[in-house]
Write a protein that holds these residues in place. Structure first.
Motif, PDB file in Angstrom:
ATOM      1  N   GLU A 286       0.803  -1.223   0.000  1.00 14.22           N
ATOM      2  CA  GLU A 286       0.000   0.000   0.000  1.00 14.22           C
ATOM      3  C   GLU A 286       0.830   1.264   0.000  1.00 14.22           C
ATOM      4  OE1 GLU A 286       0.643  -1.558   4.110  1.00 14.22           O
ATOM      5  OE2 GLU A 286      -0.267  -2.379   2.290  1.00 14.22           O
ATOM      6  N   ARG A 287       2.130   1.158   0.283  1.00 16.99           N
ATOM      7  CA  ARG A 287       2.989   2.345   0.292  1.00 16.99           C
ATOM      8  C   ARG A 287       3.519   2.689  -1.092  1.00 16.99           C
ATOM      9  NH1 ARG A 287       6.503   0.260   5.355  1.00 16.99           N
ATOM     10  NH2 ARG A 287       6.246  -1.641   4.110  1.00 16.99           N
ATOM     11  N   ASN A 288       3.341   1.812  -2.087  1.00 17.87           N
ATOM     12  CA  ASN A 288       3.707   2.140  -3.459  1.00 17.87           C
ATOM     13  C   ASN A 288       2.779   3.242  -3.983  1.00 17.87           C
ATOM     14  OD1 ASN A 288       5.749   0.238  -3.531  1.00 17.87           O
ATOM     15  ND2 ASN A 288       4.443  -1.362  -4.392  1.00 17.87           N
ATOM     16  N   LEU A 289       3.349   4.221  -4.645  1.00 18.28           N
ATOM     17  CA  LEU A 289       2.576   5.389  -5.062  1.00 18.28           C
ATOM     18  C   LEU A 289       2.028   5.250  -6.471  1.00 18.28           C
ATOM     19  CD1 LEU A 289       4.626   8.439  -3.706  1.00 18.28           C
ATOM     20  CD2 LEU A 289       2.751   7.199  -2.621  1.00 18.28           C
ATOM     21  N   ARG A 290       0.827   5.776  -6.664  1.00 17.99           N
ATOM     22  CA  ARG A 290       0.218   5.902  -7.987  1.00 17.99           C
ATOM     23  C   ARG A 290       0.117   7.393  -8.273  1.00 17.99           C
ATOM     24  NH1 ARG A 290      -3.696   0.597  -7.972  1.00 17.99           N
ATOM     25  NH2 ARG A 290      -2.774  -0.264  -6.068  1.00 17.99           N
ATOM     26  N   LEU A 291       0.795   7.805  -9.336  1.00 25.27           N
ATOM     27  CA  LEU A 291       1.023   9.223  -9.585  1.00 25.27           C
ATOM     28  C   LEU A 291       0.221   9.731 -10.773  1.00 25.27           C
ATOM     29  CD1 LEU A 291       4.920   9.096  -9.251  1.00 25.27           C
ATOM     30  CD2 LEU A 291       3.298   9.776  -7.475  1.00 25.27           C
ATOM     31  N   GLY A 292      -0.234  10.957 -10.665  1.00 25.15           N
ATOM     32  CA  GLY A 292      -0.800  11.668 -11.792  1.00 25.15           C
ATOM     33  C   GLY A 292       0.182  12.722 -12.256  1.00 25.15           C
ATOM     34  N   LEU A 293       0.386  12.828 -13.567  1.00 26.99           N
ATOM     35  CA  LEU A 293       1.285  13.830 -14.143  1.00 26.99           C
ATOM     36  C   LEU A 293       0.453  14.870 -14.878  1.00 26.99           C
ATOM     37  CD1 LEU A 293       4.630  13.310 -15.982  1.00 26.99           C
ATOM     38  CD2 LEU A 293       2.829  14.614 -17.100  1.00 26.99           C
ATOM     39  N   SER A 294       0.747  16.130 -14.632  1.00 29.64           N
ATOM     40  CA  SER A 294       0.021  17.213 -15.287  1.00 29.64           C
ATOM     41  C   SER A 294       0.996  18.258 -15.801  1.00 29.64           C
ATOM     42  CB  SER A 294      -0.961  17.854 -14.299  1.00 29.64           C
ATOM     43  OG  SER A 294      -1.671  18.917 -14.908  1.00 29.64           O
ATOM     44  N   THR A 295       0.738  18.752 -17.002  1.00 27.43           N
ATOM     45  CA  THR A 295       1.567  19.821 -17.558  1.00 27.43           C
ATOM     46  C   THR A 295       0.760  20.650 -18.541  1.00 27.43           C
ATOM     47  OG1 THR A 295       3.670  20.338 -18.657  1.00 27.43           O
ATOM     48  CG2 THR A 295       2.465  18.427 -19.466  1.00 27.43           C
ATOM     49  N   ASP A 296       1.132  21.898 -18.661  1.00 30.84           N
ATOM     50  CA  ASP A 296       0.518  22.796 -19.639  1.00 30.84           C
ATOM     51  C   ASP A 296       1.360  24.067 -19.681  1.00 30.84           C
ATOM     52  OD1 ASP A 296      -1.139  23.763 -21.562  1.00 30.84           O
ATOM     53  OD2 ASP A 296      -2.957  23.796 -20.337  1.00 30.84           O
TER      54      ASP A 296
END
Length: 218
Positions: free
Chosen positions: A105-115
């Protein structure tokens, strides 16, 4: 805070980053444009990269933050509604298809955002600087969009947007993400007072349609 950042020289035409095999080059091997401005030693263009692995280690070194990063497993209430990415079919699919990753559960799921943004606050200027942000969706919805937990990982300088050459700029970040996905790194969890093999994955990207067209080539 002991968190370093890197200034990486870039070809003004966005052909290459001056790193790895091109680190000592003085001109671009693709377009032959000089690496420097008229004054020797002053780079024509610079990419700011803020390495993500030391920053994730810093998050887990705080017992309060380390506990918050397991909210999706121990704090989330399952009510049958889609209120957070952890409620999504995609999250459950990853847990089912990748149990080695999902079971920690400590593994991260990441969202990437750029503009692109105009950092000079002038509507008459076409300057476009691109910050690249990361969000950890392990956190509860009340925190994952707070300034404290939104991580600036990269700053792509203008004056023009990178377009489809954004893949060149993202290379340092992608290398770190691949390491975190394929092998992981040893991280100290201050909440449980133990070391563990920390991994992370790119769960989603967030952008408008023009930026989506650039990022989709990755």
């Amino acid at each position: 805070m002991g968190l370093r950042y890197e200034k990486i020289h870039v070809c003004p035409n966005d052909c290459i980053l001056y790193r790895n095999e091109n680190e000592s080059a003085k001109s671009c091997p693709e377009c032959n444009l000089s690496r420097y401005k008229k004054k020797e030693g002053v780079p024509a263009k610079v990419l700011g990269y803020f390495p993500i692995i030391p920053r994730f280690k810093r998050m887990y070194s705080d017992p309060v933050d380390a506990e918050k990063l397991t909210w999706h497993k121990f704090g989330r209430k399952k009510v049958g509604l889609l209120r957070h990415p952890a409620d999504s079919p995609q999250w459950r699919f990853i847990d089912g298809q990748l149990p080695d990753f999902g079971s920690e559960e400590r593994n991260l799921r990441l969202g990437l955002s750029t503009d692109g943004m105009n950092s000079y606050s002038s509507l008459s200027s076409i300057h476009s600087t691109w910050p690249v942000m990361l969000v950890a969706y392990n956190l509860p919805p009340s925190l994952c969009m707070k300034r404290k937990y939104i991580m600036l990982s990269m700053l792509i300088s203008g004056p023009k947007q990178p377009g489809n050459d954004i893949d060149e700029y993202l290379a340092p970040l992608i290398n770190d993400l691949k390491l975190l996905w394929e092998e992981g790194v040893e991280v100290f969890d201050a909440n449980r007072n133990e070391m563990f093999n920390f991994r992370a994955m790119l769960f989603c990207t967030i952008q408008d349609y023009p930026a989506y067209g650039n990022l989709s080539i990755l």
